[in-house]
Scaffold this active site. Structure first.
Site, PDB file in Angstrom:
ATOM      1  N   GLY A  20      34.039  56.746  61.621  1.00  0.00           N
ATOM      2  CA  GLY A  20      32.285  56.850  61.002  1.00  0.00           C
ATOM      3  C   GLY A  20      32.193  55.260  61.091  1.00  0.00           C
ATOM      4  O   GLY A  20      32.166  54.852  62.047  1.00  0.00           O
ATOM      5  N   VAL A  32      25.814  47.093  75.398  1.00  0.00           N
ATOM      6  CA  VAL A  32      26.484  47.484  76.835  1.00  0.00           C
ATOM      7  C   VAL A  32      25.364  48.228  77.703  1.00  0.00           C
ATOM      8  O   VAL A  32      25.730  47.595  78.626  1.00  0.00           O
ATOM      9  CB  VAL A  32      27.454  48.663  75.854  1.00  0.00           C
ATOM     10  CG1 VAL A  32      27.731  49.419  77.101  1.00  0.00           C
ATOM     11  CG2 VAL A  32      28.553  47.830  74.966  1.00  0.00           C
ATOM     12  N   VAL A  33      24.013  48.168  76.683  1.00  0.00           N
ATOM     13  CA  VAL A  33      23.456  49.549  77.776  1.00  0.00           C
ATOM     14  C   VAL A  33      22.181  47.798  78.915  1.00  0.00           C
ATOM     15  O   VAL A  33      22.470  48.142  79.909  1.00  0.00           O
ATOM     16  CB  VAL A  33      22.078  50.085  77.380  1.00  0.00           C
ATOM     17  CG1 VAL A  33      21.049  50.471  77.788  1.00  0.00           C
ATOM     18  CG2 VAL A  33      22.905  51.642  76.303  1.00  0.00           C
ATOM     19  N   ARG A  34      22.471  47.632  77.932  1.00  0.00           N
ATOM     20  CA  ARG A  34      21.422  46.015  78.296  1.00  0.00           C
ATOM     21  C   ARG A  34      22.254  45.185  79.803  1.00  0.00           C
ATOM     22  O   ARG A  34      22.293  44.896  80.255  1.00  0.00           O
ATOM     23  CB  ARG A  34      20.689  44.900  77.342  1.00  0.00           C
ATOM     24  CG  ARG A  34      19.887  45.729  76.477  1.00  0.00           C
ATOM     25  CD  ARG A  34      18.293  45.153  76.868  1.00  0.00           C
ATOM     26  NE  ARG A  34      17.423  46.043  76.433  1.00  0.00           N
ATOM     27  CZ  ARG A  34      16.922  45.708  75.709  1.00  0.00           C
ATOM     28  NH1 ARG A  34      16.751  44.736  74.612  1.00  0.00           N
ATOM     29  NH2 ARG A  34      15.563  46.575  75.384  1.00  0.00           N
ATOM     30  N   ARG A  81      34.154  64.436  64.919  1.00  0.00           N
ATOM     31  CA  ARG A  81      35.721  64.130  64.894  1.00  0.00           C
ATOM     32  C   ARG A  81      35.504  65.215  66.444  1.00  0.00           C
ATOM     33  O   ARG A  81      34.825  65.883  65.842  1.00  0.00           O
ATOM     34  CB  ARG A  81      36.324  64.406  64.146  1.00  0.00           C
ATOM     35  CG  ARG A  81      36.427  63.917  62.665  1.00  0.00           C
ATOM     36  CD  ARG A  81      37.218  64.155  61.297  1.00  0.00           C
ATOM     37  NE  ARG A  81      36.506  63.690  60.725  1.00  0.00           N
ATOM     38  CZ  ARG A  81      36.092  61.949  59.650  1.00  0.00           C
ATOM     39  NH1 ARG A  81      37.281  61.092  60.607  1.00  0.00           N
ATOM     40  NH2 ARG A  81      36.648  61.925  58.416  1.00  0.00           N
ATOM     41  N   SER A  82      36.181  65.195  66.688  1.00  0.00           N
ATOM     42  CA  SER A  82      36.618  65.893  68.045  1.00  0.00           C
ATOM     43  C   SER A  82      38.455  66.365  67.757  1.00  0.00           C
ATOM     44  O   SER A  82      38.784  65.649  68.239  1.00  0.00           O
ATOM     45  CB  SER A  82      36.547  65.534  69.613  1.00  0.00           C
ATOM     46  OG  SER A  82      36.438  66.068  70.044  1.00  0.00           O
ATOM     47  N   GLY A 111      37.115  52.556  65.568  1.00  0.00           N
ATOM     48  CA  GLY A 111      38.244  51.850  65.290  1.00  0.00           C
ATOM     49  C   GLY A 111      39.809  52.053  65.106  1.00  0.00           C
ATOM     50  O   GLY A 111      39.761  53.044  66.425  1.00  0.00           O
ATOM     51  N   ASP A 112      40.558  52.049  64.961  1.00  0.00           N
ATOM     52  CA  ASP A 112      42.110  52.288  65.285  1.00  0.00           C
ATOM     53  C   ASP A 112      42.404  53.836  66.039  1.00  0.00           C
ATOM     54  O   ASP A 112      42.547  53.898  67.009  1.00  0.00           O
ATOM     55  CB  ASP A 112      43.203  52.509  64.083  1.00  0.00           C
ATOM     56  CG  ASP A 112      43.582  50.857  64.660  1.00  0.00           C
ATOM     57  OD1 ASP A 112      43.375  50.105  65.546  1.00  0.00           O
ATOM     58  OD2 ASP A 112      44.044  49.842  63.376  1.00  0.00           O
ATOM     59  N   GLY A 113      41.640  54.735  65.663  1.00  0.00           N
ATOM     60  CA  GLY A 113      41.724  56.286  65.780  1.00  0.00           C
ATOM     61  C   GLY A 113      40.946  56.676  67.459  1.00  0.00           C
ATOM     62  O   GLY A 113      41.672  57.279  67.673  1.00  0.00           O
ATOM     63  N   THR A 135      34.011  48.978  62.618  1.00  0.00           N
ATOM     64  CA  THR A 135      34.054  49.841  61.187  1.00  0.00           C
ATOM     65  C   THR A 135      34.300  48.761  60.325  1.00  0.00           C
ATOM     66  O   THR A 135      34.743  48.041  60.543  1.00  0.00           O
ATOM     67  CB  THR A 135      35.744  50.141  61.198  1.00  0.00           C
ATOM     68  OG1 THR A 135      36.084  50.918  59.530  1.00  0.00           O
ATOM     69  CG2 THR A 135      37.115  48.937  61.755  1.00  0.00           C
ATOM     70  N   ASP A 137      35.528  48.864  57.837  1.00  0.00           N
ATOM     71  CA  ASP A 137      36.913  48.829  57.012  1.00  0.00           C
ATOM     72  C   ASP A 137      38.033  47.567  57.241  1.00  0.00           C
ATOM     73  O   ASP A 137      39.182  46.668  56.430  1.00  0.00           O
ATOM     74  CB  ASP A 137      38.059  49.817  57.418  1.00  0.00           C
ATOM     75  CG  ASP A 137      37.639  50.965  57.068  1.00  0.00           C
ATOM     76  OD1 ASP A 137      36.993  51.288  56.119  1.00  0.00           O
ATOM     77  OD2 ASP A 137      37.896  52.248  57.111  1.00  0.00           O
ATOM     78  N   ASP A 139      40.003  46.571  59.867  1.00  0.00           N
ATOM     79  CA  ASP A 139      41.737  47.074  60.123  1.00  0.00           C
ATOM     80  C   ASP A 139      42.441  47.241  60.974  1.00  0.00           C
ATOM     81  O   ASP A 139      43.025  48.258  61.569  1.00  0.00           O
ATOM     82  CB  ASP A 139      42.058  48.428  59.161  1.00  0.00           C
ATOM     83  CG  ASP A 139      40.876  49.131  59.165  1.00  0.00           C
ATOM     84  OD1 ASP A 139      40.258  49.281  60.383  1.00  0.00           O
ATOM     85  OD2 ASP A 139      41.589  50.393  59.188  1.00  0.00           O
ATOM     86  N   ARG A 181      39.258  52.591  53.519  1.00  0.00           N
ATOM     87  CA  ARG A 181      40.987  53.815  53.901  1.00  0.00           C
ATOM     88  C   ARG A 181      41.813  52.983  53.068  1.00  0.00           C
ATOM     89  O   ARG A 181      41.815  53.220  52.189  1.00  0.00           O
ATOM     90  CB  ARG A 181      40.765  54.175  55.437  1.00  0.00           C
ATOM     91  CG  ARG A 181      41.297  55.169  55.397  1.00  0.00           C
ATOM     92  CD  ARG A 181      41.032  55.344  56.815  1.00  0.00           C
ATOM     93  NE  ARG A 181      39.841  55.863  57.513  1.00  0.00           N
ATOM     94  CZ  ARG A 181      38.783  56.842  57.960  1.00  0.00           C
ATOM     95  NH1 ARG A 181      39.521  58.050  57.116  1.00  0.00           N
ATOM     96  NH2 ARG A 181      37.705  57.075  58.439  1.00  0.00           N
ATOM     97  N   LYS A 222      35.669  36.446  27.752  1.00  0.00           N
ATOM     98  CA  LYS A 222      34.935  37.049  28.632  1.00  0.00           C
ATOM     99  C   LYS A 222      33.231  38.366  27.587  1.00  0.00           C
ATOM    100  O   LYS A 222      34.575  38.962  27.329  1.00  0.00           O
ATOM    101  CB  LYS A 222      35.477  37.148  29.902  1.00  0.00           C
ATOM    102  CG  LYS A 222      36.065  36.046  30.552  1.00  0.00           C
ATOM    103  CD  LYS A 222      36.749  36.447  32.240  1.00  0.00           C
ATOM    104  CE  LYS A 222      37.159  35.295  32.772  1.00  0.00           C
ATOM    105  NZ  LYS A 222      36.909  35.860  34.298  1.00  0.00           N
TER     106      LYS A 222
HETATM  107  O1  F6P Z   1      36.761  53.844  57.641  1.00  0.00           O
HETATM  108  C1  F6P Z   1      35.404  53.783  57.426  1.00  0.00           C
HETATM  109  C2  F6P Z   1      35.806  55.105  56.408  1.00  0.00           C
HETATM  110  O2  F6P Z   1      34.136  54.698  55.432  1.00  0.00           O
HETATM  111  C3  F6P Z   1      36.495  54.622  54.733  1.00  0.00           C
HETATM  112  O3  F6P Z   1      35.987  52.876  54.490  1.00  0.00           O
HETATM  113  C4  F6P Z   1      36.529  55.434  54.215  1.00  0.00           C
HETATM  114  O4  F6P Z   1      37.364  56.041  53.508  1.00  0.00           O
HETATM  115  C5  F6P Z   1      36.056  56.758  55.003  1.00  0.00           C
HETATM  116  O5  F6P Z   1      35.370  55.740  56.425  1.00  0.00           O
HETATM  117  C6  F6P Z   1      35.327  57.557  54.598  1.00  0.00           C
HETATM  118  O6  F6P Z   1      34.504  58.845  55.298  1.00  0.00           O
HETATM  119  P1  F6P Z   1      33.358  60.166  55.743  1.00  0.00           P
HETATM  120  O7  F6P Z   1      33.051  59.343  55.947  1.00  0.00           O
HETATM  121  O8  F6P Z   1      34.773  61.115  56.351  1.00  0.00           O
HETATM  122  O9  F6P Z   1      34.178  60.246  53.736  1.00  0.00           O
END
Ligand code: F6P
Length: 331
Positions: A20, A32-34, A81-82, A111-113, A135, A137, A139, A181, A222
Protein backbone atom coordinates in the site's frame (compact mmCIF):
# COMPACT_ATOMS: atom_id res chain seq x y z
CA UNK A 1 25.54 -9.79 11.08
CA UNK A 2 24.42 -8.24 7.81
CA UNK A 3 27.50 -6.05 7.31
CA UNK A 4 29.71 -7.52 4.61
CA UNK A 5 32.78 -5.34 4.17
CA UNK A 6 34.23 -7.80 1.61
CA UNK A 7 31.16 -7.40 -0.63
CA UNK A 8 31.87 -6.06 -4.15
CA UNK A 9 31.34 -2.29 -4.42
CA UNK A 10 27.91 -1.03 -5.42
CA UNK A 11 27.64 0.83 -8.72
CA UNK A 12 23.96 0.98 -9.63
CA UNK A 13 21.00 1.13 -7.21
CA UNK A 14 17.42 0.15 -8.10
CA UNK A 15 14.59 1.66 -6.05
CA UNK A 16 10.97 0.53 -5.86
CA UNK A 17 7.83 1.04 -3.77
CA UNK A 18 5.65 -1.94 -2.90
CA UNK A 19 2.48 -2.72 -0.94
CA UNK A 20 0.00 0.00 0.00
CA UNK A 21 1.29 3.47 -0.82
CA UNK A 22 1.96 5.86 2.06
CA UNK A 23 2.43 9.64 2.15
CA UNK A 24 6.17 10.31 2.24
CA UNK A 25 7.12 7.51 -0.16
CA UNK A 26 7.94 10.13 -2.79
CA UNK A 27 10.20 11.94 -0.35
CA UNK A 28 11.99 8.61 0.27
CA UNK A 29 12.39 7.98 -3.48
CA UNK A 30 13.80 11.48 -3.88
CA UNK A 31 16.29 10.87 -1.07
CA UNK A 32 17.45 7.54 -2.50
CA UNK A 33 17.89 9.05 -5.99
CA UNK A 34 19.67 12.17 -4.78
CA UNK A 35 21.90 10.34 -2.27
CA UNK A 36 22.89 7.82 -4.98
CA UNK A 37 23.95 10.64 -7.30
CA UNK A 38 25.71 12.40 -4.43
CA UNK A 39 27.85 9.30 -3.86
CA UNK A 40 28.54 8.84 -7.58
CA UNK A 41 26.20 5.86 -8.09
CA UNK A 42 23.80 5.26 -10.94
CA UNK A 43 20.18 4.83 -9.90
CA UNK A 44 17.09 3.45 -11.62
CA UNK A 45 13.43 3.51 -10.66
CA UNK A 46 11.51 0.24 -10.90
CA UNK A 47 7.83 0.87 -11.65
CA UNK A 48 4.97 -0.97 -9.90
CA UNK A 49 7.01 -2.69 -7.24
CA UNK A 50 8.46 -6.17 -7.66
CA UNK A 51 6.14 -6.71 -10.60
CA UNK A 52 8.05 -4.06 -12.56
CA UNK A 53 11.24 -5.95 -11.82
CA UNK A 54 9.74 -9.09 -13.36
CA UNK A 55 8.15 -7.24 -16.31
CA UNK A 56 11.29 -5.14 -16.83
CA UNK A 57 9.68 -1.72 -16.32
CA UNK A 58 12.83 0.03 -15.22
CA UNK A 59 14.06 3.54 -15.99
CA UNK A 60 17.22 5.45 -15.10
CA UNK A 61 16.59 8.37 -12.76
CA UNK A 62 18.43 11.67 -12.93
CA UNK A 63 18.70 14.17 -10.09
CA UNK A 64 15.96 16.35 -11.61
CA UNK A 65 13.57 13.43 -12.13
CA UNK A 66 12.70 13.74 -8.45
CA UNK A 67 12.19 17.51 -8.37
CA UNK A 68 8.91 18.73 -6.85
CA UNK A 69 7.86 15.38 -5.43
CA UNK A 70 8.82 15.74 -1.76
CA UNK A 71 5.42 17.31 -1.04
CA UNK A 72 3.29 14.84 -3.01
CA UNK A 73 1.33 11.86 -1.64
CA UNK A 74 1.18 8.50 -3.45
CA UNK A 75 4.29 7.21 -5.20
CA UNK A 76 5.65 8.31 -8.57
CA UNK A 77 6.99 4.76 -9.01
CA UNK A 78 3.50 3.36 -8.41
CA UNK A 79 2.85 0.18 -6.45
CA UNK A 80 1.33 -3.21 -7.25
CA UNK A 81 0.97 -6.75 -5.97
CA UNK A 82 3.06 -9.27 -7.88
CA UNK A 83 1.96 -12.89 -8.23
CA UNK A 84 4.98 -13.56 -10.43
CA UNK A 85 7.52 -12.38 -7.86
CA UNK A 86 6.07 -14.82 -5.31
CA UNK A 87 7.52 -17.68 -7.39
CA UNK A 88 11.17 -18.79 -7.66
CA UNK A 89 10.89 -18.53 -11.47
CA UNK A 90 9.57 -14.98 -11.26
CA UNK A 91 12.44 -13.96 -9.03
CA UNK A 92 14.90 -15.50 -11.51
CA UNK A 93 13.43 -13.35 -14.29
CA UNK A 94 13.69 -10.32 -11.99
CA UNK A 95 17.35 -11.08 -11.30
CA UNK A 96 18.08 -11.45 -15.02
CA UNK A 97 16.40 -8.11 -15.74
CA UNK A 98 18.47 -6.42 -13.06
CA UNK A 99 21.65 -7.89 -14.49
CA UNK A 100 20.74 -6.62 -17.95
CA UNK A 101 20.36 -3.08 -16.57
CA UNK A 102 23.52 -3.46 -14.51
CA UNK A 103 21.62 -2.92 -11.24
CA UNK A 104 23.58 -4.49 -8.40
CA UNK A 105 21.65 -3.37 -5.29
CA UNK A 106 18.06 -2.63 -4.32
CA UNK A 107 16.27 -0.23 -2.01
CA UNK A 108 12.71 -1.39 -1.37
CA UNK A 109 10.18 0.93 0.25
CA UNK A 110 7.13 -0.72 1.84
CA UNK A 111 5.94 -2.84 4.75
CA UNK A 112 6.55 -6.32 6.09
CA UNK A 113 5.29 -8.07 2.93
CA UNK A 114 7.77 -6.05 0.89
CA UNK A 115 10.62 -7.04 3.18
CA UNK A 116 9.65 -10.72 3.07
CA UNK A 117 9.86 -10.58 -0.73
CA UNK A 118 13.21 -8.79 -0.54
CA UNK A 119 14.58 -11.35 1.93
CA UNK A 120 13.60 -14.26 -0.35
CA UNK A 121 15.26 -12.48 -3.29
CA UNK A 122 18.39 -11.90 -1.23
CA UNK A 123 18.50 -15.56 -0.09
CA UNK A 124 18.33 -16.86 -3.64
CA UNK A 125 20.47 -14.29 -5.46
CA UNK A 126 22.76 -12.85 -2.76
CA UNK A 127 21.91 -9.36 -3.90
CA UNK A 128 22.40 -6.39 -1.53
CA UNK A 129 19.01 -5.09 -0.48
CA UNK A 130 17.96 -2.49 2.10
CA UNK A 131 14.37 -1.75 3.14
CA UNK A 132 12.72 1.51 4.12
CA UNK A 133 9.51 1.11 6.18
CA UNK A 134 6.73 2.95 4.38
CA UNK A 135 3.21 2.14 5.54
CA UNK A 136 0.51 4.12 7.30
CA UNK A 137 -0.03 1.17 9.67
CA UNK A 138 3.13 1.67 11.79
CA UNK A 139 3.48 -2.07 12.25
CA UNK A 140 7.11 -2.74 11.35
CA UNK A 141 9.65 -3.97 13.90
CA UNK A 142 12.94 -2.02 13.84
CA UNK A 143 11.59 1.51 13.79
CA UNK A 144 9.61 3.70 16.16
CA UNK A 145 7.54 5.05 13.29
CA UNK A 146 6.96 4.18 9.64
CA UNK A 147 6.75 6.69 6.80
CA UNK A 148 3.12 7.74 6.31
CA UNK A 149 1.87 7.12 9.86
CA UNK A 150 2.13 10.75 10.94
CA UNK A 151 0.31 12.04 7.85
CA UNK A 152 -2.40 9.38 8.01
CA UNK A 153 -3.11 10.02 11.68
CA UNK A 154 -3.21 13.78 11.16
CA UNK A 155 -5.67 13.30 8.30
CA UNK A 156 -7.82 10.93 10.37
CA UNK A 157 -7.85 13.26 13.37
CA UNK A 158 -8.96 16.16 11.18
CA UNK A 159 -11.88 14.02 10.01
CA UNK A 160 -12.73 12.88 13.54
CA UNK A 161 -12.71 16.51 14.78
CA UNK A 162 -15.34 17.26 12.15
CA UNK A 163 -17.36 14.27 13.25
CA UNK A 164 -17.18 15.54 16.84
CA UNK A 165 -18.76 18.86 15.77
CA UNK A 166 -21.81 17.21 14.29
CA UNK A 167 -21.97 14.50 16.97
CA UNK A 168 -22.14 17.16 19.72
CA UNK A 169 -24.87 19.05 17.90
CA UNK A 170 -27.13 15.97 17.96
CA UNK A 171 -26.19 14.05 21.13
CA UNK A 172 -24.88 11.23 19.00
CA UNK A 173 -22.63 8.24 19.46
CA UNK A 174 -20.26 7.73 16.53
CA UNK A 175 -18.30 4.61 15.72
CA UNK A 176 -15.39 5.68 13.53
CA UNK A 177 -13.39 3.01 11.73
CA UNK A 178 -9.76 3.68 10.93
CA UNK A 179 -7.28 1.65 8.88
CA UNK A 180 -4.30 -0.31 10.17
CA UNK A 181 -4.86 -3.83 8.81
CA UNK A 182 -4.03 -6.07 11.82
CA UNK A 183 -2.51 -3.24 13.87
CA UNK A 184 -4.16 -0.72 16.18
CA UNK A 185 -1.49 1.99 16.09
CA UNK A 186 -3.57 4.42 13.99
CA UNK A 187 -6.60 3.89 16.24
CA UNK A 188 -4.72 4.50 19.47
CA UNK A 189 -2.91 7.60 18.20
CA UNK A 190 -6.12 9.09 16.82
CA UNK A 191 -8.03 8.13 19.95
CA UNK A 192 -5.75 10.23 22.14
CA UNK A 193 -5.48 13.14 19.70
CA UNK A 194 -9.22 13.37 19.02
CA UNK A 195 -10.24 12.90 22.66
CA UNK A 196 -12.17 9.72 21.89
CA UNK A 197 -14.12 8.02 24.66
CA UNK A 198 -13.01 4.50 23.72
CA UNK A 199 -10.68 2.74 21.29
CA UNK A 200 -10.98 -0.84 20.07
CA UNK A 201 -7.71 -2.36 18.86
CA UNK A 202 -6.74 -5.89 17.81
CA UNK A 203 -3.76 -5.99 20.20
CA UNK A 204 -5.98 -5.83 23.28
CA UNK A 205 -9.15 -7.69 24.15
CA UNK A 206 -11.65 -5.00 24.96
CA UNK A 207 -15.02 -6.62 24.82
CA UNK A 208 -18.39 -5.09 24.10
CA UNK A 209 -19.39 -5.29 27.78
CA UNK A 210 -16.41 -3.10 28.69
CA UNK A 211 -17.37 -0.60 25.99
CA UNK A 212 -20.99 -0.53 27.16
CA UNK A 213 -19.82 0.28 30.71
CA UNK A 214 -17.94 3.31 29.38
CA UNK A 215 -20.95 4.35 27.29
CA UNK A 216 -23.26 4.14 30.29
CA UNK A 217 -20.91 6.40 32.23
CA UNK A 218 -20.60 8.85 29.32
CA UNK A 219 -24.34 8.94 28.70
CA UNK A 220 -24.82 10.64 32.06
CA UNK A 221 -22.59 13.63 31.33
CA UNK A 222 -21.62 13.93 27.66
CA UNK A 223 -23.34 15.36 24.62
CA UNK A 224 -21.37 13.19 22.21
CA UNK A 225 -19.30 10.03 22.28
CA UNK A 226 -16.72 8.84 19.79
CA UNK A 227 -15.53 5.26 19.68
CA UNK A 228 -12.59 4.58 17.38
CA UNK A 229 -12.55 1.07 15.96
CA UNK A 230 -9.41 -0.31 14.33
CA UNK A 231 -10.45 -2.17 11.17
CA UNK A 232 -8.68 -5.32 12.41
CA UNK A 233 -10.38 -5.47 15.80
CA UNK A 234 -11.49 -8.95 16.84
CA UNK A 235 -15.05 -7.71 17.52
CA UNK A 236 -15.33 -6.66 13.86
CA UNK A 237 -15.29 -3.31 12.06
CA UNK A 238 -17.24 -0.21 13.11
CA UNK A 239 -20.58 -1.41 11.66
CA UNK A 240 -20.31 -4.72 13.48
CA UNK A 241 -19.30 -3.12 16.79
CA UNK A 242 -22.17 -0.62 16.47
CA UNK A 243 -24.60 -3.48 15.86
CA UNK A 244 -23.41 -5.37 18.94
CA UNK A 245 -23.55 -2.26 21.13
CA UNK A 246 -27.09 -1.38 20.01
CA UNK A 247 -28.31 -4.74 21.26
CA UNK A 248 -27.29 -3.81 24.80
CA UNK A 249 -27.39 -0.04 24.95
CA UNK A 250 -29.90 2.23 23.27
CA UNK A 251 -29.32 5.58 24.96
CA UNK A 252 -27.62 7.30 22.03
CA UNK A 253 -28.64 8.00 18.48
CA UNK A 254 -25.88 6.08 16.69
CA UNK A 255 -23.96 6.65 13.47
CA UNK A 256 -21.03 4.89 11.81
CA UNK A 257 -18.28 6.46 9.75
CA UNK A 258 -15.57 4.47 7.93
CA UNK A 259 -12.71 6.82 7.05
CA UNK A 260 -11.13 4.50 4.47
CA UNK A 261 -8.54 5.51 1.89
CA UNK A 262 -8.57 9.24 2.64
CA UNK A 263 -6.06 8.18 5.30
CA UNK A 264 -3.61 7.04 2.63
CA UNK A 265 -3.57 10.15 0.45
CA UNK A 266 -2.55 13.76 0.80
CA UNK A 267 0.62 15.76 1.20
CA UNK A 268 3.03 14.26 3.73
CA UNK A 269 3.57 16.12 7.00
CA UNK A 270 6.91 17.67 7.89
CA UNK A 271 7.70 14.67 10.14
CA UNK A 272 7.09 12.20 7.32
CA UNK A 273 9.16 14.23 4.86
CA UNK A 274 12.08 14.42 7.28
CA UNK A 275 11.82 10.73 8.25
CA UNK A 276 11.70 9.73 4.57
CA UNK A 277 14.66 11.96 3.70
CA UNK A 278 16.79 10.58 6.53
CA UNK A 279 15.80 6.99 5.69
CA UNK A 280 16.56 7.36 1.98
CA UNK A 281 20.04 8.70 2.62
CA UNK A 282 20.69 6.04 5.28
CA UNK A 283 19.57 3.29 2.89
CA UNK A 284 22.13 4.31 0.27
CA UNK A 285 24.84 4.82 2.89
CA UNK A 286 23.99 1.38 4.34
CA UNK A 287 24.48 -0.24 0.94
CA UNK A 288 27.81 1.56 0.55
CA UNK A 289 28.87 0.18 3.97
CA UNK A 290 28.16 -3.34 2.70
CA UNK A 291 24.89 -3.79 4.59
CA UNK A 292 22.18 -6.04 3.23
CA UNK A 293 18.94 -7.75 4.25
CA UNK A 294 18.19 -4.96 6.74
CA UNK A 295 15.69 -2.17 7.06
CA UNK A 296 16.50 1.38 8.01
CA UNK A 297 14.53 2.64 10.99
CA UNK A 298 14.68 5.46 13.47
CA UNK A 299 14.73 4.37 17.11
CA UNK A 300 14.93 7.01 19.84
CA UNK A 301 15.85 9.54 17.16
CA UNK A 302 18.79 7.53 15.83
CA UNK A 303 19.10 5.82 12.46
CA UNK A 304 19.13 2.07 13.14
CA UNK A 305 19.51 -0.97 10.86
CA UNK A 306 17.49 -4.10 11.74
CA UNK A 307 17.39 -7.52 10.06
CA UNK A 308 14.29 -8.08 7.90
CA UNK A 309 13.08 -11.18 9.71
CA UNK A 310 12.29 -9.59 13.08
CA UNK A 311 8.58 -10.21 13.76
CA UNK A 312 6.38 -7.13 14.14
CA UNK A 313 5.54 -6.27 17.75
CA UNK A 314 2.09 -7.54 18.72
CA UNK A 315 1.15 -5.04 21.42
CA UNK A 316 3.75 -2.34 21.75
CA UNK A 317 4.47 -0.91 25.18
CA UNK A 318 3.79 2.54 23.74
CA UNK A 319 0.29 1.58 22.66
CA UNK A 320 -0.55 0.01 26.01
CA UNK A 321 0.57 3.21 27.71
CA UNK A 322 -1.49 5.37 25.33
CA UNK A 323 -4.60 3.25 25.98
CA UNK A 324 -4.09 3.73 29.72
CA UNK A 325 -3.85 7.49 29.22
CA UNK A 326 -6.96 7.50 27.05
CA UNK A 327 -8.86 5.68 29.76
CA UNK A 328 -7.87 8.33 32.32
CA UNK A 329 -8.68 11.26 30.06
CA UNK A 330 -12.04 10.05 28.80
CA UNK A 331 -13.87 10.22 32.17
O1 F6P B 1 -1.35 -1.32 4.74
C1 F6P B 1 -1.94 -0.11 4.42
C2 F6P B 1 -3.43 -0.26 4.30
O2 F6P B 1 -3.99 1.01 4.01
C3 F6P B 1 -4.13 -0.89 5.51
O3 F6P B 1 -4.29 0.02 6.57
C4 F6P B 1 -5.40 -1.38 4.91
O4 F6P B 1 -5.92 -2.47 5.63
C5 F6P B 1 -4.97 -1.82 3.53
O5 F6P B 1 -3.76 -1.14 3.23
C6 F6P B 1 -5.97 -1.55 2.45
O6 F6P B 1 -5.49 -2.12 1.29
P1 F6P B 1 -6.13 -1.84 -0.15
O7 F6P B 1 -5.70 -0.46 -0.58
O8 F6P B 1 -5.56 -2.91 -0.99
O9 F6P B 1 -7.61 -1.91 0.02
Amino acid sequence: MAMASSAPPIGHVGVLTSGGDAPGMNAAIRAVVRASHYYGLRVSGILEGFDGLVRDVIKPMAVRDVSNIIQRGGTILRSARSEAFLTVEGREVARANMARHGIDALVVIGGDGTFRGAAAFNREHALPVIGIPGTIDNDVAGTDVTIGFDTATNTAVEMIDRIRDTASAHDRLFFVEVMGRTAGAIAVQCGIAAGAEFVMVPEQKQDIAQLVTVLERSAKSKSSVIVIVAEGDEEGGAYEVARKVKQRFAHYDTRVSVLGHVQRGGNPTVSDRVLASRSGVAAVEGLLQGRTNELVGVINGQITYTAFNVAPPKASVGETELLRILNILSI
